[in-house]
Write a protein that holds these residues in place. Sequence first.
Motif, mmCIF file in Angstrom:
data_model
loop_
_atom_site.group_PDB
_atom_site.id
_atom_site.type_symbol
_atom_site.label_atom_id
_atom_site.label_comp_id
_atom_site.label_asym_id
_atom_site.label_seq_id
_atom_site.Cartn_x
_atom_site.Cartn_y
_atom_site.Cartn_z
ATOM 1 N N ASN A 1 9.206 11.633 1.018
ATOM 2 C CA ASN A 1 7.904 12.223 0.707
ATOM 3 C C ASN A 1 7.251 11.374 -0.399
ATOM 4 O OD1 ASN A 1 5.747 13.726 -0.112
ATOM 5 N ND2 ASN A 1 6.942 15.487 -0.831
ATOM 6 N N GLY A 2 6.215 10.604 -0.015
ATOM 7 C CA GLY A 2 5.549 9.710 -0.974
ATOM 8 C C GLY A 2 4.451 10.388 -1.765
ATOM 9 N N ALA A 3 4.186 11.682 -1.475
ATOM 10 C CA ALA A 3 3.108 12.394 -2.185
ATOM 11 C C ALA A 3 3.669 13.114 -3.410
ATOM 12 C CB ALA A 3 2.441 13.379 -1.230
ATOM 13 N N GLN A 4 4.407 12.382 -4.217
ATOM 14 C CA GLN A 4 4.980 12.902 -5.452
ATOM 15 C C GLN A 4 4.799 11.802 -6.493
ATOM 16 O OE1 GLN A 4 8.959 14.876 -4.702
ATOM 17 N NE2 GLN A 4 9.107 13.207 -3.221
ATOM 18 N N ALA A 5 5.118 12.117 -7.734
ATOM 19 C CA ALA A 5 4.996 11.098 -8.788
ATOM 20 C C ALA A 5 5.862 9.889 -8.422
ATOM 21 C CB ALA A 5 5.451 11.681 -10.113
ATOM 22 N N PRO A 6 5.408 8.673 -8.752
ATOM 23 C CA PRO A 6 6.149 7.465 -8.358
ATOM 24 C C PRO A 6 7.629 7.482 -8.793
ATOM 25 C CG PRO A 6 4.026 6.872 -9.326
ATOM 26 C CD PRO A 6 4.150 8.355 -9.436
ATOM 27 N N GLU A 7 7.900 8.016 -9.982
ATOM 28 C CA GLU A 7 9.294 8.031 -10.470
ATOM 29 C C GLU A 7 10.158 8.929 -9.581
ATOM 30 O OE1 GLU A 7 6.674 9.228 -12.369
ATOM 31 O OE2 GLU A 7 6.202 7.216 -13.102
ATOM 32 N N VAL B 1 12.796 2.655 5.716
ATOM 33 C CA VAL B 1 12.319 3.864 5.047
ATOM 34 C C VAL B 1 10.830 4.015 5.286
ATOM 35 C CG1 VAL B 1 12.079 5.093 2.868
ATOM 36 C CG2 VAL B 1 14.055 3.638 3.229
ATOM 37 N N ASP B 2 10.421 5.200 5.729
ATOM 38 C CA ASP B 2 9.001 5.511 5.916
ATOM 39 C C ASP B 2 8.532 6.328 4.714
ATOM 40 O OD1 ASP B 2 6.482 6.011 7.005
ATOM 41 O OD2 ASP B 2 7.181 7.830 8.017
ATOM 42 N N VAL B 3 7.541 5.794 3.988
ATOM 43 C CA VAL B 3 6.963 6.519 2.846
ATOM 44 C C VAL B 3 5.789 7.331 3.393
ATOM 45 C CG1 VAL B 3 5.999 6.309 0.526
ATOM 46 C CG2 VAL B 3 7.629 4.581 1.341
ATOM 47 N N ALA B 4 5.963 8.659 3.493
ATOM 48 C CA ALA B 4 4.965 9.517 4.161
ATOM 49 C C ALA B 4 4.014 10.138 3.143
ATOM 50 C CB ALA B 4 5.691 10.613 4.940
ATOM 51 N N VAL B 5 2.704 9.982 3.385
ATOM 52 C CA VAL B 5 1.661 10.519 2.496
ATOM 53 C C VAL B 5 0.479 10.962 3.367
ATOM 54 C CG1 VAL B 5 0.047 9.925 0.617
ATOM 55 C CG2 VAL B 5 2.339 8.946 0.600
ATOM 56 N N PRO B 6 -0.115 12.152 3.099
ATOM 57 C CA PRO B 6 -1.272 12.586 3.901
ATOM 58 C C PRO B 6 -2.492 11.678 3.710
ATOM 59 C CG PRO B 6 -0.483 14.366 2.456
ATOM 60 C CD PRO B 6 0.280 13.136 2.081
ATOM 61 N N GLY C 1 5.047 2.532 5.955
ATOM 62 C CA GLY C 1 4.125 3.564 5.474
ATOM 63 C C GLY C 1 2.694 3.107 5.627
ATOM 64 N N PRO C 2 1.747 4.052 5.624
ATOM 65 C CA PRO C 2 0.334 3.700 5.782
ATOM 66 C C PRO C 2 -0.221 2.986 4.546
ATOM 67 C CG PRO C 2 0.589 6.048 5.361
ATOM 68 C CD PRO C 2 1.967 5.504 5.503
ATOM 69 N N VAL D 1 -11.124 0.937 4.375
ATOM 70 C CA VAL D 1 -9.934 1.796 4.262
ATOM 71 C C VAL D 1 -9.798 2.656 5.526
ATOM 72 C CG1 VAL D 1 -8.958 3.803 3.040
ATOM 73 C CG2 VAL D 1 -9.792 1.830 1.742
ATOM 74 N N LEU D 2 -10.921 3.215 5.985
ATOM 75 C CA LEU D 2 -10.864 4.064 7.189
ATOM 76 C C LEU D 2 -10.419 3.247 8.404
ATOM 77 C CD1 LEU D 2 -14.006 6.334 6.678
ATOM 78 C CD2 LEU D 2 -11.607 6.857 6.168
ATOM 79 N N GLU D 3 -10.873 1.994 8.478
ATOM 80 C CA GLU D 3 -10.444 1.119 9.577
ATOM 81 C C GLU D 3 -8.944 0.793 9.449
ATOM 82 O OE1 GLU D 3 -11.583 0.350 12.314
ATOM 83 O OE2 GLU D 3 -10.585 -1.493 12.952
ATOM 84 N N ARG D 4 -8.471 0.548 8.219
ATOM 85 C CA ARG D 4 -7.034 0.267 8.021
ATOM 86 C C ARG D 4 -6.197 1.468 8.471
ATOM 87 N NH1 ARG D 4 -7.237 -1.141 1.912
ATOM 88 N NH2 ARG D 4 -4.972 -1.238 1.977
ATOM 89 N N LEU D 5 -6.685 2.681 8.173
ATOM 90 C CA LEU D 5 -5.936 3.883 8.585
ATOM 91 C C LEU D 5 -5.934 4.019 10.111
ATOM 92 C CD1 LEU D 5 -7.106 6.448 5.867
ATOM 93 C CD2 LEU D 5 -4.858 5.375 6.068
ATOM 94 N N ARG D 6 -7.064 3.673 10.746
ATOM 95 C CA ARG D 6 -7.144 3.752 12.214
ATOM 96 C C ARG D 6 -6.168 2.739 12.835
ATOM 97 N NH1 ARG D 6 -8.915 1.562 16.474
ATOM 98 N NH2 ARG D 6 -9.656 -0.298 15.410
ATOM 99 N N VAL D 7 -6.190 1.520 12.294
ATOM 100 C CA VAL D 7 -5.297 0.460 12.810
ATOM 101 C C VAL D 7 -3.831 0.863 12.602
ATOM 102 C CG1 VAL D 7 -4.566 -1.943 12.398
ATOM 103 C CG2 VAL D 7 -7.003 -1.383 12.536
#
Length: 212
Positions: free
Chosen positions: A188-194, A109-114, A5-6, A160-166
Amino acid sequence: MIMMGPPGAGKGTQAGLFARDRGLPKISTGDILREAVKERNPTALDAKACMDRGELVDDGTMIAIVADRMTKPDVQPGFVLDGFPRTVAQARALDELMERLGSGPLIVVDVAVPDEELVRRLAGRRICSVCGANAELSTDACQKCGGRLVQRSDDDQGVVLERLRVYQQSTKPVLEYYRERPTFRVVNGAQAPERVAQELTVLIDDAAAARR
Ligand code: AP5
């Protein structure tokens, strides 16, 4: 298993919860590097310069760190990798290592978040200056050890922007390397952690069944 994941997706959070639940070691290459920096290990000081710029540490160093960690007996029943592999070369080296150790197949597992949510999370993150743990929101000292809270040195907005680019350039191709395997899953990682943790448990058990 591998938690992909990013930056800011919650890999560390979810790897920690799952590892604790299953009694497995969590192996975070970011944590290993930050620990080595604290101990002023000379190789790690070179690595720190890369980390502070948001770049990746070289493959040779990272593969050697993980290969060494895999020789410890606690990984025998399984392990949760957080932050490795981050390049296709690292993924290939990990496959070779698993084959040598007679382990695998790996669950991925890929944790996907926008991106907007990643930027928001990393801007707000505080970590403990003593133990390095992520702080709970709206606390002013570490809940684990009472240490002072600080911003992580690579959570500065420009970095952070450079980490996202990399991530897009070097780590996204690793998902393609794994995607066709029967043990690859996306949460889908864009939900509550639980909620993420609940879904992950189901996905991981399903992927584990696909290994047999
Ligand atoms: P690393 O430490 O691995 O950093 P990262 O991948 O950028 O990931 P983060 O730790 O920032 O985020 P995370 O996804 O673990 O999310 P977290 O759970 O912490 O690597 C740092 C650097 O080391 C790299 O840039 C590189 O230089 C080097 N490096 C490491 N491994 C390497 C490798 N293999 N090869 C080369 N170089 C390597 O959560 C983030 C925040 O969001 C926290 O505040 C958390 O509380 C919050 N949060 C978590 N989940 C949720 C949720 N569901 N909802 C809301 N908030 C959430």
